[in-house]
Scaffold this active site. Sequence first.
Site, PDB file in Angstrom:
ATOM      1  N   ASP A   1       0.872  -1.165   0.000  1.00  0.00           N
ATOM      2  CA  ASP A   1       0.000   0.000   0.000  1.00  0.00           C
ATOM      3  C   ASP A   1       0.922   1.232   0.000  1.00  0.00           C
ATOM      4  O   ASP A   1       2.120   1.101   0.299  1.00  0.00           O
ATOM      5  CB  ASP A   1      -0.845  -0.069   1.292  1.00  0.00           C
ATOM      6  CG  ASP A   1      -1.660   1.164   1.516  1.00  0.00           C
ATOM      7  OD1 ASP A   1      -2.370   1.581   0.598  1.00  0.00           O
ATOM      8  OD2 ASP A   1      -1.578   1.734   2.627  1.00  0.00           O
ATOM      9  N   LEU A   2       0.382   2.392  -0.332  1.00  0.00           N
ATOM     10  CA  LEU A   2       1.248   3.579  -0.377  1.00  0.00           C
ATOM     11  C   LEU A   2       1.085   4.468   0.872  1.00  0.00           C
ATOM     12  O   LEU A   2       1.976   4.532   1.728  1.00  0.00           O
ATOM     13  CB  LEU A   2       0.929   4.395  -1.645  1.00  0.00           C
ATOM     14  CG  LEU A   2       1.710   5.687  -1.809  1.00  0.00           C
ATOM     15  CD1 LEU A   2       3.200   5.435  -1.983  1.00  0.00           C
ATOM     16  CD2 LEU A   2       1.192   6.470  -3.030  1.00  0.00           C
ATOM     17  N   ASP A   3      -0.086   5.143   0.947  1.00  0.00           N
ATOM     18  CA  ASP A   3      -0.308   6.100   2.039  1.00  0.00           C
ATOM     19  C   ASP A   3      -0.302   5.393   3.390  1.00  0.00           C
ATOM     20  O   ASP A   3      -1.097   4.492   3.626  1.00  0.00           O
ATOM     21  CB  ASP A   3      -1.673   6.789   1.873  1.00  0.00           C
ATOM     22  CG  ASP A   3      -1.734   7.676   0.633  1.00  0.00           C
ATOM     23  OD1 ASP A   3      -0.695   8.256   0.281  1.00  0.00           O
ATOM     24  OD2 ASP A   3      -2.806   7.783   0.042  1.00  0.00           O
TER      25      ASP A   3
ATOM     26  N   THR B   1       1.806   9.946   4.388  1.00  0.00           N
ATOM     27  CA  THR B   1       0.817  10.898   3.856  1.00  0.00           C
ATOM     28  C   THR B   1      -0.530  10.802   4.563  1.00  0.00           C
ATOM     29  O   THR B   1      -1.397  11.646   4.337  1.00  0.00           O
ATOM     30  CB  THR B   1       0.570  10.646   2.345  1.00  0.00           C
ATOM     31  OG1 THR B   1       0.540   9.242   2.172  1.00  0.00           O
ATOM     32  CG2 THR B   1       1.640  11.255   1.482  1.00  0.00           C
TER      33      THR B   1
ATOM     34  N   LYS C   1      -8.975   5.680   6.131  1.00  0.00           N
ATOM     35  CA  LYS C   1      -7.701   5.196   5.576  1.00  0.00           C
ATOM     36  C   LYS C   1      -7.947   4.081   4.559  1.00  0.00           C
ATOM     37  O   LYS C   1      -8.711   3.154   4.831  1.00  0.00           O
ATOM     38  CB  LYS C   1      -6.790   4.684   6.693  1.00  0.00           C
ATOM     39  CG  LYS C   1      -6.188   5.810   7.520  1.00  0.00           C
ATOM     40  CD  LYS C   1      -5.183   5.276   8.521  1.00  0.00           C
ATOM     41  CE  LYS C   1      -4.615   6.393   9.359  1.00  0.00           C
ATOM     42  NZ  LYS C   1      -3.776   5.887  10.454  1.00  0.00           N
ATOM     43  N   GLY C   2      -7.295   4.182   3.412  1.00  0.00           N
ATOM     44  CA  GLY C   2      -7.421   3.151   2.377  1.00  0.00           C
ATOM     45  C   GLY C   2      -8.696   3.271   1.553  1.00  0.00           C
ATOM     46  O   GLY C   2      -8.860   2.573   0.560  1.00  0.00           O
TER      47      GLY C   2
ATOM     48  N   ARG D   1     -11.368   8.501  -2.482  1.00  0.00           N
ATOM     49  CA  ARG D   1     -11.720   9.900  -2.203  1.00  0.00           C
ATOM     50  C   ARG D   1     -13.244  10.077  -2.142  1.00  0.00           C
ATOM     51  O   ARG D   1     -13.777  10.681  -1.211  1.00  0.00           O
ATOM     52  CB  ARG D   1     -11.132  10.771  -3.311  1.00  0.00           C
ATOM     53  CG  ARG D   1     -10.886  12.191  -2.880  1.00  0.00           C
ATOM     54  CD  ARG D   1     -10.287  12.989  -4.024  1.00  0.00           C
ATOM     55  NE  ARG D   1      -9.053  12.423  -4.557  1.00  0.00           N
ATOM     56  CZ  ARG D   1      -8.498  12.793  -5.711  1.00  0.00           C
ATOM     57  NH1 ARG D   1      -9.059  13.732  -6.444  1.00  0.00           N
ATOM     58  NH2 ARG D   1      -7.379  12.226  -6.128  1.00  0.00           N
TER      59      ARG D   1
ATOM     60  N   SER E   1      -2.482   0.679  -4.289  1.00  0.00           N
ATOM     61  CA  SER E   1      -2.977   1.844  -3.538  1.00  0.00           C
ATOM     62  C   SER E   1      -4.319   2.324  -4.075  1.00  0.00           C
ATOM     63  O   SER E   1      -4.589   2.199  -5.267  1.00  0.00           O
ATOM     64  CB  SER E   1      -1.941   2.977  -3.660  1.00  0.00           C
ATOM     65  OG  SER E   1      -2.495   4.206  -3.249  1.00  0.00           O
ATOM     66  N   ALA E   2      -5.130   2.899  -3.180  1.00  0.00           N
ATOM     67  CA  ALA E   2      -6.411   3.476  -3.599  1.00  0.00           C
ATOM     68  C   ALA E   2      -6.219   4.862  -4.199  1.00  0.00           C
ATOM     69  O   ALA E   2      -7.146   5.434  -4.773  1.00  0.00           O
ATOM     70  CB  ALA E   2      -7.340   3.566  -2.390  1.00  0.00           C
ATOM     71  N   SER E   3      -5.026   5.408  -4.060  1.00  0.00           N
ATOM     72  CA  SER E   3      -4.818   6.821  -4.392  1.00  0.00           C
ATOM     73  C   SER E   3      -4.639   7.105  -5.876  1.00  0.00           C
ATOM     74  O   SER E   3      -3.893   6.422  -6.570  1.00  0.00           O
ATOM     75  CB  SER E   3      -3.588   7.345  -3.646  1.00  0.00           C
ATOM     76  OG  SER E   3      -3.340   8.680  -4.031  1.00  0.00           O
TER      77      SER E   3
ATOM     78  N   ASN F   1      -3.327   9.840  -6.680  1.00  0.00           N
ATOM     79  CA  ASN F   1      -2.099  10.647  -6.650  1.00  0.00           C
ATOM     80  C   ASN F   1      -0.841   9.792  -6.517  1.00  0.00           C
ATOM     81  O   ASN F   1       0.257  10.340  -6.347  1.00  0.00           O
ATOM     82  CB  ASN F   1      -2.157  11.632  -5.478  1.00  0.00           C
ATOM     83  CG  ASN F   1      -3.276  12.646  -5.643  1.00  0.00           C
ATOM     84  OD1 ASN F   1      -3.355  13.329  -6.658  1.00  0.00           O
ATOM     85  ND2 ASN F   1      -4.170  12.735  -4.664  1.00  0.00           N
TER      86      ASN F   1
ATOM     87  N   LYS G   1     -11.011  -0.417  -1.995  1.00  0.00           N
ATOM     88  CA  LYS G   1     -10.856  -1.241  -0.786  1.00  0.00           C
ATOM     89  C   LYS G   1     -12.047  -0.934   0.132  1.00  0.00           C
ATOM     90  O   LYS G   1     -12.449   0.221   0.185  1.00  0.00           O
ATOM     91  CB  LYS G   1      -9.556  -0.882  -0.049  1.00  0.00           C
ATOM     92  CG  LYS G   1      -8.289  -1.105  -0.849  1.00  0.00           C
ATOM     93  CD  LYS G   1      -7.082  -0.492  -0.125  1.00  0.00           C
ATOM     94  CE  LYS G   1      -5.857  -0.491  -1.009  1.00  0.00           C
ATOM     95  NZ  LYS G   1      -4.715   0.224  -0.437  1.00  0.00           N
TER      96      LYS G   1
ATOM     97  N   GLU H   1      -0.167  -3.216   4.671  1.00  0.00           N
ATOM     98  CA  GLU H   1      -1.272  -2.257   4.753  1.00  0.00           C
ATOM     99  C   GLU H   1      -1.333  -1.562   6.107  1.00  0.00           C
ATOM    100  O   GLU H   1      -0.982  -2.162   7.126  1.00  0.00           O
ATOM    101  CB  GLU H   1      -2.597  -3.023   4.605  1.00  0.00           C
ATOM    102  CG  GLU H   1      -3.290  -2.878   3.285  1.00  0.00           C
ATOM    103  CD  GLU H   1      -3.794  -1.486   2.970  1.00  0.00           C
ATOM    104  OE1 GLU H   1      -3.906  -0.637   3.879  1.00  0.00           O
ATOM    105  OE2 GLU H   1      -4.066  -1.226   1.793  1.00  0.00           O
ATOM    106  N   ASP H   2      -1.794  -0.309   6.100  1.00  0.00           N
ATOM    107  CA  ASP H   2      -1.967   0.408   7.375  1.00  0.00           C
ATOM    108  C   ASP H   2      -3.446   0.620   7.713  1.00  0.00           C
ATOM    109  O   ASP H   2      -3.757   1.211   8.738  1.00  0.00           O
ATOM    110  CB  ASP H   2      -1.292   1.792   7.324  1.00  0.00           C
ATOM    111  CG  ASP H   2      -2.027   2.741   6.404  1.00  0.00           C
ATOM    112  OD1 ASP H   2      -2.414   2.308   5.297  1.00  0.00           O
ATOM    113  OD2 ASP H   2      -2.238   3.894   6.792  1.00  0.00           O
TER     114      ASP H   2
HETATM  115  P1  B16 Z   1      -6.444  10.147  -3.327  1.00  0.00           P
HETATM  116  P2  B16 Z   1      -3.663   4.023   0.122  1.00  0.00           P
HETATM  117  C1  B16 Z   1      -5.579   5.858   0.097  1.00  0.00           C
HETATM  118  O1  B16 Z   1      -4.291   5.453  -0.228  1.00  0.00           O
HETATM  119  C2  B16 Z   1      -5.588   6.660   1.395  1.00  0.00           C
HETATM  120  O2  B16 Z   1      -5.290   5.827   2.489  1.00  0.00           O
HETATM  121  C3  B16 Z   1      -6.957   7.263   1.605  1.00  0.00           C
HETATM  122  O3  B16 Z   1      -6.956   8.039   2.782  1.00  0.00           O
HETATM  123  C4  B16 Z   1      -7.317   8.117   0.379  1.00  0.00           C
HETATM  124  O4  B16 Z   1      -8.601   8.673   0.515  1.00  0.00           O
HETATM  125  C5  B16 Z   1      -7.240   7.247  -0.864  1.00  0.00           C
HETATM  126  O5  B16 Z   1      -5.956   6.689  -0.989  1.00  0.00           O
HETATM  127  C6  B16 Z   1      -7.519   8.050  -2.119  1.00  0.00           C
HETATM  128  O6  B16 Z   1      -6.454   8.933  -2.298  1.00  0.00           O
HETATM  129  O7  B16 Z   1      -7.406  11.167  -2.825  1.00  0.00           O
HETATM  130  O8  B16 Z   1      -5.015  10.580  -3.312  1.00  0.00           O
HETATM  131  O9  B16 Z   1      -6.866   9.568  -4.672  1.00  0.00           O
HETATM  132  O10 B16 Z   1      -3.558   3.982   1.599  1.00  0.00           O
HETATM  133  O11 B16 Z   1      -4.578   2.984  -0.492  1.00  0.00           O
HETATM  134  O12 B16 Z   1      -2.316   4.096  -0.574  1.00  0.00           O
HETATM  135 MG    MG Z   2      -2.803   3.185   3.406  1.00  0.00          MG
END
Ligand code: B16
Ligand code: MG
Length: 218
Positions: free
Chosen positions: A9-11, A17, A45-46, A49, A114-116, A118, A145, A169-170
């Site tokens: 996972d990233l964040d 972050t 978390k995870g 958005r 990652s869900a992000s 970014n 997720k 994962e966190d």
């Molecule tokens: P973004 P992960 C997740 O990343 C974050 O934990 C979560 O807080 C965030 O809302 C989600 O990514 C979406 O991120 O707004 O940057 O697209 O923990 O899956 O790496």
């Molecule tokens: Mg995470």
Amino acid sequence: MKKWGFIFDLDGVIVDTARFHFLAWKKTAYELGHELTQAQNEKLKGVSRVDSLKKILEWAGIEISEERFNTFLEEKNKDYLEYVNKMTSDDILPGVFDFISKIRKQKYPVALGSASKNAPRILEKVGLMQMFDTIVDGNSVTKAKPDPEVFLVGAENLGVDPENCIVFEDSEAGIEAANKAGMTSIGLGDKEILGHADYVFNSFKEIDAYFIEQLEKI
Ligand code: B16
Ligand code: MG
């Protein structure tokens, strides 16, 4: 020896972050008349958005138009990116770089899950882009997720069976996703929150020597 695949996972796992997301969502919640708590933040978390904002609206007990919903999403991401744009390799969490370098040296395939949306920008900022054989993120999967899609696509891209994948994962939602995918789940953080993971460690510094040694015996 089994062919293991590693999915990170990233964040909150690779980079710190999670606190930036918290600060940005806290501001959104405040504008919606809601005080976002630490416990509620754990539930974000995870989570994608869009789903995060839906949860905040539910906690705030209000409904808003689609137009305002989209404006809040844009604003939140703008605030979040202000923090992200200042990131450097100093924001990589302790022990992560050494851990990934070690498994890469041992030729284990490595994925980001990652869900992000970014994720590519963050990896560029901290200089870790080249560490991953495949990047699966919020731009490439549709189901967020705790759905296991992000990890299953990661396994497929690595050419490793899901049961031979190890996920770091966190988040509560991320551990649930890894478990649903039939993978080994490793929680990074608090045992109280990540008790449903197969293993929980405080940081990669704790895992390093111990974990790789165990793997090599399998
Ligand atoms: P973004 P992960 C997740 O990343 C974050 O934990 C979560 O807080 C965030 O809302 C989600 O990514 C979406 O991120 O707004 O940057 O697209 O923990 O899956 O790496
Ligand atoms: Mg995470």
